[in-house]
Enzyme design. Structure first.
Site, PDB file in Angstrom:
ATOM      1  N   CYS A  26       2.901 -10.083  22.358  1.00  0.00           N
ATOM      2  CA  CYS A  26       2.012  -9.775  21.720  1.00  0.00           C
ATOM      3  C   CYS A  26       2.077 -10.374  20.194  1.00  0.00           C
ATOM      4  O   CYS A  26       3.200 -10.350  19.566  1.00  0.00           O
ATOM      5  CB  CYS A  26       1.900  -8.505  21.293  1.00  0.00           C
ATOM      6  SG  CYS A  26       0.872  -7.851  19.939  1.00  0.00           S
ATOM      7  N   HIS A  36       0.971  -1.114  -0.165  1.00  0.00           N
ATOM      8  CA  HIS A  36       0.058  -0.088   0.052  1.00  0.00           C
ATOM      9  C   HIS A  36       0.727   1.220   0.016  1.00  0.00           C
ATOM     10  O   HIS A  36       1.987   1.263   0.005  1.00  0.00           O
ATOM     11  CB  HIS A  36      -0.990  -0.022   1.146  1.00  0.00           C
ATOM     12  CG  HIS A  36      -0.457  -0.072   2.529  1.00  0.00           C
ATOM     13  ND1 HIS A  36       0.381   0.852   3.052  1.00  0.00           N
ATOM     14  CD2 HIS A  36      -0.482  -1.150   3.715  1.00  0.00           C
ATOM     15  CE1 HIS A  36       0.804   0.614   4.208  1.00  0.00           C
ATOM     16  NE2 HIS A  36       0.404  -0.431   4.684  1.00  0.00           N
ATOM     17  N   HIS A  51       4.049   1.325   2.327  1.00  0.00           N
ATOM     18  CA  HIS A  51       5.108   0.487   1.726  1.00  0.00           C
ATOM     19  C   HIS A  51       5.897   1.396   0.540  1.00  0.00           C
ATOM     20  O   HIS A  51       6.945   1.204   0.247  1.00  0.00           O
ATOM     21  CB  HIS A  51       4.530  -0.713   1.274  1.00  0.00           C
ATOM     22  CG  HIS A  51       3.996  -1.569   2.286  1.00  0.00           C
ATOM     23  ND1 HIS A  51       2.891  -2.015   2.189  1.00  0.00           N
ATOM     24  CD2 HIS A  51       4.416  -2.164   3.549  1.00  0.00           C
ATOM     25  CE1 HIS A  51       2.476  -2.960   3.299  1.00  0.00           C
ATOM     26  NE2 HIS A  51       3.267  -2.629   4.078  1.00  0.00           N
ATOM     27  N   LYS A  69      -3.264   6.416  11.495  1.00  0.00           N
ATOM     28  CA  LYS A  69      -2.349   5.695  10.713  1.00  0.00           C
ATOM     29  C   LYS A  69      -3.137   4.891   9.897  1.00  0.00           C
ATOM     30  O   LYS A  69      -4.282   4.185  10.060  1.00  0.00           O
ATOM     31  CB  LYS A  69      -1.688   4.617  11.864  1.00  0.00           C
ATOM     32  CG  LYS A  69      -0.361   4.296  11.029  1.00  0.00           C
ATOM     33  CD  LYS A  69       0.433   3.130  11.761  1.00  0.00           C
ATOM     34  CE  LYS A  69       1.532   2.806  11.035  1.00  0.00           C
ATOM     35  NZ  LYS A  69       2.150   1.218  11.516  1.00  0.00           N
ATOM     36  N   HIS A 102      -1.183  -2.663  19.379  1.00  0.00           N
ATOM     37  CA  HIS A 102      -2.399  -3.239  18.872  1.00  0.00           C
ATOM     38  C   HIS A 102      -3.550  -3.147  19.773  1.00  0.00           C
ATOM     39  O   HIS A 102      -4.650  -3.517  19.348  1.00  0.00           O
ATOM     40  CB  HIS A 102      -2.083  -4.873  18.436  1.00  0.00           C
ATOM     41  CG  HIS A 102      -1.075  -4.936  17.299  1.00  0.00           C
ATOM     42  ND1 HIS A 102       0.209  -4.901  17.469  1.00  0.00           N
ATOM     43  CD2 HIS A 102      -1.146  -5.325  16.213  1.00  0.00           C
ATOM     44  CE1 HIS A 102       0.741  -5.251  16.484  1.00  0.00           C
ATOM     45  NE2 HIS A 102      -0.213  -5.335  15.297  1.00  0.00           N
ATOM     46  N   CYS A 148       2.861  -8.091  17.279  1.00  0.00           N
ATOM     47  CA  CYS A 148       4.223  -7.463  17.175  1.00  0.00           C
ATOM     48  C   CYS A 148       5.194  -8.861  17.027  1.00  0.00           C
ATOM     49  O   CYS A 148       6.226  -8.524  16.735  1.00  0.00           O
ATOM     50  CB  CYS A 148       4.650  -6.754  18.608  1.00  0.00           C
ATOM     51  SG  CYS A 148       3.488  -5.218  18.713  1.00  0.00           S
TER      52      CYS A 148
HETATM   53  N1  MSP Z   1       8.927  -7.250   8.333  1.00  0.00           N
HETATM   54  C1  MSP Z   1       9.147  -5.981   9.189  1.00  0.00           C
HETATM   55  C2  MSP Z   1      10.242  -5.287   8.666  1.00  0.00           C
HETATM   56  C3  MSP Z   1      11.704  -6.086   8.932  1.00  0.00           C
HETATM   57  S1  MSP Z   1      13.112  -5.362   8.086  1.00  0.00           S
HETATM   58  C4  MSP Z   1      14.430  -6.163   8.526  1.00  0.00           C
HETATM   59  C5  MSP Z   1       7.929  -5.062   8.879  1.00  0.00           C
HETATM   60  N2  MSP Z   1       7.285  -5.137   7.737  1.00  0.00           N
HETATM   61  S2  MSP Z   1       5.882  -4.498   7.719  1.00  0.00           S
HETATM   62  O1  MSP Z   1       5.501  -4.872   6.476  1.00  0.00           O
HETATM   63  O2  MSP Z   1       5.229  -4.100   8.410  1.00  0.00           O
HETATM   64  O3  MSP Z   1       6.703  -2.721   6.920  1.00  0.00           O
HETATM   65  C6  MSP Z   1       6.729  -1.896   7.799  1.00  0.00           C
HETATM   66  C7  MSP Z   1       7.419  -0.753   7.250  1.00  0.00           C
HETATM   67  O4  MSP Z   1       6.481  -0.503   5.972  1.00  0.00           O
HETATM   68  C8  MSP Z   1       7.465   0.516   7.973  1.00  0.00           C
HETATM   69  O5  MSP Z   1       8.608   0.652   8.670  1.00  0.00           O
HETATM   70  C9  MSP Z   1       7.507   1.673   6.737  1.00  0.00           C
HETATM   71  O6  MSP Z   1       8.404   1.461   5.949  1.00  0.00           O
HETATM   72  C10 MSP Z   1       6.223   0.950   5.796  1.00  0.00           C
HETATM   73  N3  MSP Z   1       5.066   1.590   6.100  1.00  0.00           N
HETATM   74  C11 MSP Z   1       3.879   0.930   6.492  1.00  0.00           C
HETATM   75  N4  MSP Z   1       2.817   1.869   6.768  1.00  0.00           N
HETATM   76  C12 MSP Z   1       3.263   3.056   6.642  1.00  0.00           C
HETATM   77  C13 MSP Z   1       2.786   4.404   6.855  1.00  0.00           C
HETATM   78  N5  MSP Z   1       1.410   4.407   7.033  1.00  0.00           N
HETATM   79  N6  MSP Z   1       3.359   5.250   6.681  1.00  0.00           N
HETATM   80  C14 MSP Z   1       4.944   5.183   6.366  1.00  0.00           C
HETATM   81  N7  MSP Z   1       5.282   3.981   6.100  1.00  0.00           N
HETATM   82  C15 MSP Z   1       4.860   2.832   6.301  1.00  0.00           C
HETATM   83  O7  MSP Z   1       7.700  -4.267   9.866  1.00  0.00           O
END
Ligand code: MSP
Length: 644
Positions: free
Chosen positions: A127, A19, A22, A296, A147, A130
């Site tokens: 959790c 989304h 990402h 968020k 959460h 997390c």
């Molecule tokens: N799998 C772990 C990361 C492991 S890295 C060794 C993870 N994955 S995640 O799919 O949850 O991705 C989190 C990341 O997605 C955030 O750190 C950010 O880069 C991006 N984002 C997800 N939602 C976001 C927003 N609403 N705004 C900005 N970035 C966001 O955590």
């Protein structure tokens, strides 16, 4: 300063589809990679997916698939999405690949051999969302702070990493390297985690509870905790320990993440690296959240913005520009389509698009080949050359510290300066005076040079637009440059100008009629746009102004509704040539009712994109209390006939 650059995104969990959030992190990394390539650095850009752990098992169960089949499918979605957003990653790693598993086991063996891993019993609040234990102190009213769910008390035997051994080293390292974690607010946050003694990190899960993971190399009754597994992707993808790529790129490593995963990256990862004798990364770049209103973005709240949808409706480069321009790196930002449309119309259509179109039209009309030699020689010291150098200086400085929005503001100052330069120098007036020929050449040359430089400056953020600008100027689309001398050499006399369609048609939020209302009234709009505004008969205009309108008779040959836009019809109109016109007439006319009608079409408006459909004209209609009534001709007339 090293001549290499290695940048990574987080590896994304495969429990959700890609989304806007990402997409943002991935686009920022892409922009950084492109910027450093443009600066001549050898660059490696890694992204990928994080596929082990409870979370994935649960999502796979919910989807009725095996974890492997599920991970293959969702990982494929990430992999297929990135090219559509012009992401130039060099590698895509999956934590289920053998190359990753081997390195995770090798790193853990090192840490174990060093005596930094022990077996122990642990009871704690876990959790599942997390995938981590919480201390009593970290819970908020007994709930997981992320959460808002009650964690489960779990007591089990596990392996632990002695993170505390590296606490003093880490504090010292962060203090001695002020930009190790940046911006500063996150460095401070990391230092504040480190004020309390670090607890040891549980790095395993018993197979009795979870089998979907990488077996521990020293005890195969356990799998590796998903964070201890995932973080290692940053070195496994480089072929640690002996890979050529690891040796070349690890010293230049930067990770870019959002603030949600600061702790694993700022605390777990450097201590693990230190224990394994790998050495720390260079920088951790941490950004804020894209929010929708005040919340968020999250699948469970149902306010997820699909990046691909934004690209389809508004165009990829406009979307990329908006993300980089509207978020101050490190702070949260609110996403809204209105703001996106505002930026497109003001910055892209009015400022940049207009500059390009005006300049190239004038070079085509008044120029003597693209770059007369004498004018080239005199450009040094010229207003735009000087402004260009200043813009490059600010831009490079800001890019180095992730100040993308400030770098882009500097570029737009140059664009506005160039637009004012045209207004003041008035090439159309110079062209009328043979005594001003030399000045005219200089002005046109300076404009071309500024456009070429601007195309280089926007290259990392809007690569397609930048290449198209160079194509129109007659330069090689594949060679962006930020060096005025290099640009001057490339702009050899007699380059063919190839002016094409407007770079950025004006856009509107779905539902509005084609033609477009300006968000900056009057700024560089064609007369036809203001003429379309409703209101009482207004000031008189000159006949010359009226003549600028190119009105033609057209016949509608096909009509259909546009999904999700209750006012819009997509029409195919024969105006001597076939064109697509989007018209806001669906309330008054059904598609069947439209086919065969003769209509009057404004054919010389810049194209506009409405709900993802490019509209190449505007139908004339009258409006009263009953709505819109189409204008037509009083007898059958040949399509394409001029209306005057
Ligand atoms: N799998 C772990 C990361 C492991 S890295 C060794 C993870 N994955 S995640 O799919 O949850 O991705 C989190 C990341 O997605 C955030 O750190 C950010 O880069 C991006 N984002 C997800 N939602 C976001 C927003 N609403 N705004 C900005 N970035 C966001 O955590």
């Amino acid at each position: 300063m090293t001549d290499r650059y290695y940048v990574t995104t987080p590896i994304y969990y495969v429990n959700a589809q890609p989304h806007l959030g990402h997409a943002y992190t991935t686009i920022v990394n892409d922009v950084l990679a492109r910027f450093h390539r443009l600066r001549g650095l050898e660059t490696w850009f890694l992204t990928g997916t994080d596929e082990h752990g409870d979370k994935i098992v649960q999502a796979a169960q919910a989807a009725g698939e095996t974890p492997q089949a599920y991970a293959d499918r969702i990982s494929g979605m990430f992999r297929d999405t990135w090219p559509l957003l012009n992401i130039s990653n060099d590698d895509f790693i999956r934590t289920t690949e053998p190359r990753h598993r081997e390195v995770v086991q090798a790193v853990l063996t090192r840490v174990h051999d060093k005596g930094d891993i022990y077996f122990g019993k642990y009871g704690g609040w876990y959790c599942f969302g997390c995938e981590r234990f919480y201390t009593e102190k970290e819970l908020v009213d007994g709930l997981c702070p992320d959460h808002q769910k009650e964690p489960t008390f779990i007591e089990e035997e596990n392996y632990f990493f002695r993170m505390g051994r590296y606490q003093d080293w880490l504090i010292r390292h962060i203090r001695e390297h002020p930009d190790f974690i940046r911006p500063e607010r996150y460095r401070n946050e990391a230092l504040s985690f480190l004020k309390e003694p670090l607890e040891d990190l549980c790095i395993s899960r018993p197979k009795s509870r979870l089998t979907w993971g990488i077996p521990l190399p020293f005890d195969d009754r356990f799998v590796t905790y998903v964070w201890a597994d995932a973080l290692i992707n940053y070195v496994s993808a480089l072929g640690w320990p002996d890979g050529e790529r690891f040796r070349a790129f690890w010293p230049a490593a930067q990770h870019t993440i959002a603030k949600d995963i600061l702790k694993p990256h700022a605390i777990y990862w450097p201590t693990l690296l230190q224990s394994a004798g790998i050495g720390p990364y260079q920088h951790l770049n941490v950004h804020g959240y894209w929010k929708i209103g005040e919340s968020k973005m999250s699948k469970s709240v149902g306010n997820v913005v699909e990046a691909l949808h934004m690209r389809e409706v508004y165009g990829l480069d406009a979307f990329r520009y908006f993300l980089l321009r509207d978020m101050v790196f490190g702070l949260d930002s609110s996403f809204s389509e209105e703001a996106l449309v505002g930026r497109i119309n003001a910055d892209l259509a009015n400022d940049l698009g207009n500059l390009c179109q005006r300049s190239l039209t004038m070079v085509g009309k008044f120029g003597r080949g693209a770059a007369p030699e004498a004018a080239r020689a005199r450009a040094e010291g010229g207003e735009l050359r000087t402004a260009g150098r200043e813009a490059v200086e600010v831009y490079l400085r800001e890019f180095e510290v992730l100040g993308f929005h400030k770098a882009l503001i500097a570029v737009w100052e140059l664009i506005n300066r160039a637009n004012k330069f045209i207004d003041r120098e008035a090439p159309w007036a110079l062209a009328k005076d043979p005594a001003m020929r030399v000045r005219l050449d200089e002005v046109l040359y300076e404009l071309l040079e500024a456009l070429a430089l601007i195309s280089g400056l926007i290259e990392p953020v809007m690569p397609d637009t930048a290449a198209e600008m160079r194509r129109q100027i007659g330069l090689d689309p594949d060679f962006p440059s930020l060096d005025p001398d290099e640009i001057a050499r490339a702009l050899s006399p007699g380059l063919p100008i190839r002016q094409g369609a407007a770079l950025f048609p004006r856009v509107e939020l779905g539902g509005a009629p084609a033609g477009g209302k300006a968000s900056k009234p009057g700024a560089g709009k064609p007369a036809a746009e203001t003429a379309a505004e409703p209101g009482p008969a207004g000031e008189s205009i000159s006949f010359d102004d009226f003549k600028k309108l190119d009105l033609r008779v057209g016949r509608i040959t096909a009509a259909e509704r546009i999904p999700k836009a209750d006012k819009l019809l997509k029409l195919t109109v024969d105006t001597g040539e076939e064109r697509t016109v989007v018209a806001g007439l669906a309330k008054e006319y059904s598609p069947e009712d439209m086919v065969g009608r003769q209509v009057i079409v404004v054919v010389n408006l810049p194209p506009a994109k409405l709900m993802g459909v490019k509209s190449e004209g505007m139908l004339l209609a009258a409006k009263d209390d009953d709505g819109l009534a189409l204008l037509t001709v009083s007898r059958e007339t040949r399509p394409g006939s001029k209306v005057s």
